[in-house]
Design a protein around this motif. Structure first.
Motif, short mmCIF file in Angstrom:
data_model
loop_
_atom_site.label_atom_id
_atom_site.label_comp_id
_atom_site.label_asym_id
_atom_site.label_seq_id
_atom_site.Cartn_x
_atom_site.Cartn_y
_atom_site.Cartn_z
N ILE A 1 23.69 28.62 -4.66
CA ILE A 1 24.51 27.75 -3.81
C ILE A 1 25.93 28.30 -3.75
CG2 ILE A 1 25.38 25.38 -3.50
CD1 ILE A 1 22.32 25.63 -3.30
N GLU A 2 26.46 28.41 -2.53
CA GLU A 2 27.83 28.91 -2.37
C GLU A 2 28.83 27.88 -2.90
OE1 GLU A 2 28.91 30.27 1.55
OE2 GLU A 2 26.92 31.16 1.78
N LEU A 3 29.77 28.39 -3.68
CA LEU A 3 30.79 27.53 -4.26
C LEU A 3 31.60 26.80 -3.17
CD1 LEU A 3 31.59 26.92 -7.17
CD2 LEU A 3 33.41 28.62 -6.97
N SER A 4 31.82 27.49 -2.05
CA SER A 4 32.64 26.91 -0.96
C SER A 4 31.99 25.63 -0.41
CB SER A 4 32.84 27.93 0.16
OG SER A 4 31.60 28.25 0.73
N MET A 5 30.66 25.58 -0.45
CA MET A 5 29.98 24.36 0.04
C MET A 5 30.29 23.18 -0.86
SD MET A 5 26.24 25.46 1.45
CE MET A 5 25.94 24.05 2.49
N LEU A 6 30.30 23.45 -2.16
CA LEU A 6 30.61 22.38 -3.12
C LEU A 6 32.06 21.93 -2.98
CD1 LEU A 6 28.76 23.73 -6.31
CD2 LEU A 6 27.92 22.11 -4.61
N GLU A 7 32.95 22.92 -2.80
CA GLU A 7 34.37 22.60 -2.63
C GLU A 7 34.59 21.76 -1.38
OE1 GLU A 7 36.41 26.51 -4.80
OE2 GLU A 7 36.01 26.54 -2.65
N ASN A 8 33.89 22.13 -0.32
CA ASN A 8 33.98 21.41 0.95
C ASN A 8 33.53 19.96 0.79
OD1 ASN A 8 32.28 20.95 3.85
ND2 ASN A 8 34.40 21.60 3.98
N CYS A 9 32.42 19.77 0.07
CA CYS A 9 31.91 18.41 -0.17
C CYS A 9 32.92 17.60 -0.97
CB CYS A 9 30.59 18.47 -0.94
SG CYS A 9 29.20 19.04 0.03
N SER A 10 33.47 18.21 -1.99
CA SER A 10 34.41 17.51 -2.85
C SER A 10 35.67 17.10 -2.07
CB SER A 10 34.75 18.44 -4.02
OG SER A 10 35.94 18.08 -4.61
N SER A 11 36.20 18.01 -1.26
CA SER A 11 37.42 17.66 -0.52
C SER A 11 37.12 16.62 0.56
CB SER A 11 38.10 18.90 0.06
OG SER A 11 37.32 19.45 1.08
N ASN A 12 35.91 16.69 1.14
CA ASN A 12 35.50 15.67 2.12
C ASN A 12 35.53 14.28 1.50
OD1 ASN A 12 34.92 16.45 4.66
ND2 ASN A 12 32.72 16.64 4.39
N ILE A 13 34.95 14.16 0.33
CA ILE A 13 34.88 12.85 -0.34
C ILE A 13 36.30 12.37 -0.67
CG2 ILE A 13 34.15 11.66 -2.45
CD1 ILE A 13 31.56 13.32 -2.32
N ALA A 14 37.13 13.29 -1.20
CA ALA A 14 38.51 12.90 -1.56
C ALA A 14 39.28 12.44 -0.32
CB ALA A 14 39.21 14.06 -2.23
N GLU A 15 39.13 13.16 0.79
CA GLU A 15 39.85 12.79 2.02
C GLU A 15 39.40 11.43 2.55
OE1 GLU A 15 40.24 17.41 3.51
OE2 GLU A 15 39.25 15.97 4.85
N GLU A 16 38.10 11.20 2.49
CA GLU A 16 37.59 9.93 3.01
C GLU A 16 37.99 8.75 2.12
OE1 GLU A 16 36.29 9.47 6.13
OE2 GLU A 16 36.97 11.54 6.20
N ILE A 17 38.09 9.00 0.82
CA ILE A 17 38.56 7.93 -0.07
C ILE A 17 40.00 7.57 0.28
CG2 ILE A 17 39.19 7.41 -2.49
CD1 ILE A 17 36.58 8.90 -3.29
N GLN A 18 40.83 8.59 0.55
CA GLN A 18 42.22 8.33 0.96
C GLN A 18 42.26 7.57 2.29
OE1 GLN A 18 44.92 8.60 -0.88
NE2 GLN A 18 43.50 9.26 -2.45
N ARG A 19 41.37 7.95 3.22
CA ARG A 19 41.30 7.25 4.50
C ARG A 19 40.91 5.78 4.27
NH1 ARG A 19 36.73 8.87 8.98
NH2 ARG A 19 37.03 7.13 10.41
N GLY A 20 40.01 5.56 3.33
CA GLY A 20 39.60 4.20 2.98
C GLY A 20 40.76 3.40 2.42
#
Lengths: 227, 118
Positions: free
Chosen positions: A55-74
């Protein structure tokens, strides 16, 4: 003394409250849907890794930042929800007009037909507005909804303040298209404006509309305010 | 199977497309009705998964436009709204309708049913 404001609150207040809450719940569902899909993808990737797939590390990083951004949006969404909930705390009070407008812009931003709003407040209100904050919120929300629908999703609106004297302040809404505001005001907007002592106008080309808000509406003044 | 996902929530469709790809379903993505129409001019799809409420062309309007372009296209509607207006209910009552957050297994089952019918 302010029976008409009371009547309007009773008649339209709950409807407005419900409408805003529906749009906020839609926004929160969208946020949770993104978090849910991202968590789902993480689960899918975990399963693949378990079966030996690299699994590419960038995919995991992308998922993690997505979740963090959406929590802030929430969090931002809940903050607006809280500001709106507190707009019913006082029936009449000295109200910051630009803060009320900002909240109306944020709340209408959750609507599917919302368009880009640009603001330029080089001229600012000289003082707070003595008014019914919830009905003022309702008036600005209605005007913004009207402008979004009138201009359409390919346009944008621009809002500025204009002051001619110390009795009140104009909020000027400009559209990108001439004739956009030809059907302004609607009956509901006019009625709310009347109750608040606000005045509504459009320019001759209907590309601009303004809402004049009085700093003080005599019918909202208590003995304390008159002192 | 080749489908198109249309939603103005860009991260949502991007994530969903990745998850569907892992399940053997090739999904193009579009963030607006106009973009979906442009993609449908160049590609043939088995199904379109549409957000019901989007800026500009709504999901229901988009369905009509896509149906005119590709009459065999199947539709699935997705929405984050808790409820629908009565006219919307009437318009989508014959369609598959899923609520956000999505259950990927239900979506893939529906898409496989559609593929089976084809």
């Amino acid at each position: 003394m302010h029976n008409d404001a009371n009547d309007l609150l009773n008649k339209e207040g709950l409807k407005f409250f419900g409408k805003v809450n529906a749009s906020i719940s839609h926004e929160l569902k969208n946020i949770l849907a993104i978090i849910s899909e991202t968590a789902g993808l993480l689960s899918d990737l975990t399963e693949l890794a378990r079966h030996g797939k690299q699994i590419e590390l960038s995919m995991l990083e992308n998922c993690s930042s997505n979740i963090a951004e959406e929590i802030q949006r929430g969090f931002r969404t809940i903050k607006q929800m809280n500001r709106f909930a507190h707009s019913v705390d006082d029936f009449i009070k000295e109200t910051d007009l630009l803060e009320t407008l900002d909240l109306a812009i944020q709340l209408t931003g959750y609507l599917s037909f919302a368009i880009t709003v640009q603001t330029d407040f080089q001229t600012k209100p000289e003082k707070p507005v003595l008014t019914c904050p919830f009905l003022l919120q309702n008036l600005l929300y209605q005007v913004l909804c009207f402008t979004y629908a009138a201009v359409g999703h390919n346009g944008h609106i621009h809002i500025r303040c204009s002051s001619q004297d110390n009795t009140g302040i104009y909020l000027v809404f400009s559209s990108t298209f001439e004739q956009a505001f030809s059907s302004f005001p609607t009956q509901g907007i006019q009625h709310t404006a009347d109750v608040l002592g606000a005045k509504l106008n459009t320019d001759s080309k209907f590309a601009e509309l303004d809402v004049w808000i009085p700093y003080t509406n005599p019918k909202f003044m208590t003995k304390e305010h008159k002192r | 199977m080749h489908i198109i996902l249309v939603d103005d929530e860009q991260k949502f469709v991007t994530m969903l497309a990745k998850r569907l790809a892992l399940r053997g379903i090739h999904a193009d993505i579009a963030f607006s009705g106009d973009e979906a129409i442009q993609k449908a001019e160049k590609n043939t799809y088995d199904a379109a998964v549409l957000d019901l409420k989007m800026p500009g062309i709504s999901g229901i309007q988009l369905k009509d436009r896509l149906h005119d372009m590709q009459p065999d296209l199947a539709f699935i509607f997705v929405t984050g709204h808790g409820g629908m207006d009565t006219p919307e209910k009437e318009l989508v009552q014959k369609e598959i309708f899923l609520s956000k957050p999505l259950n990927i297994d239900i979506l893939t089952d529906k898409l496989n049913e559609i593929a089976g019918k084809g």
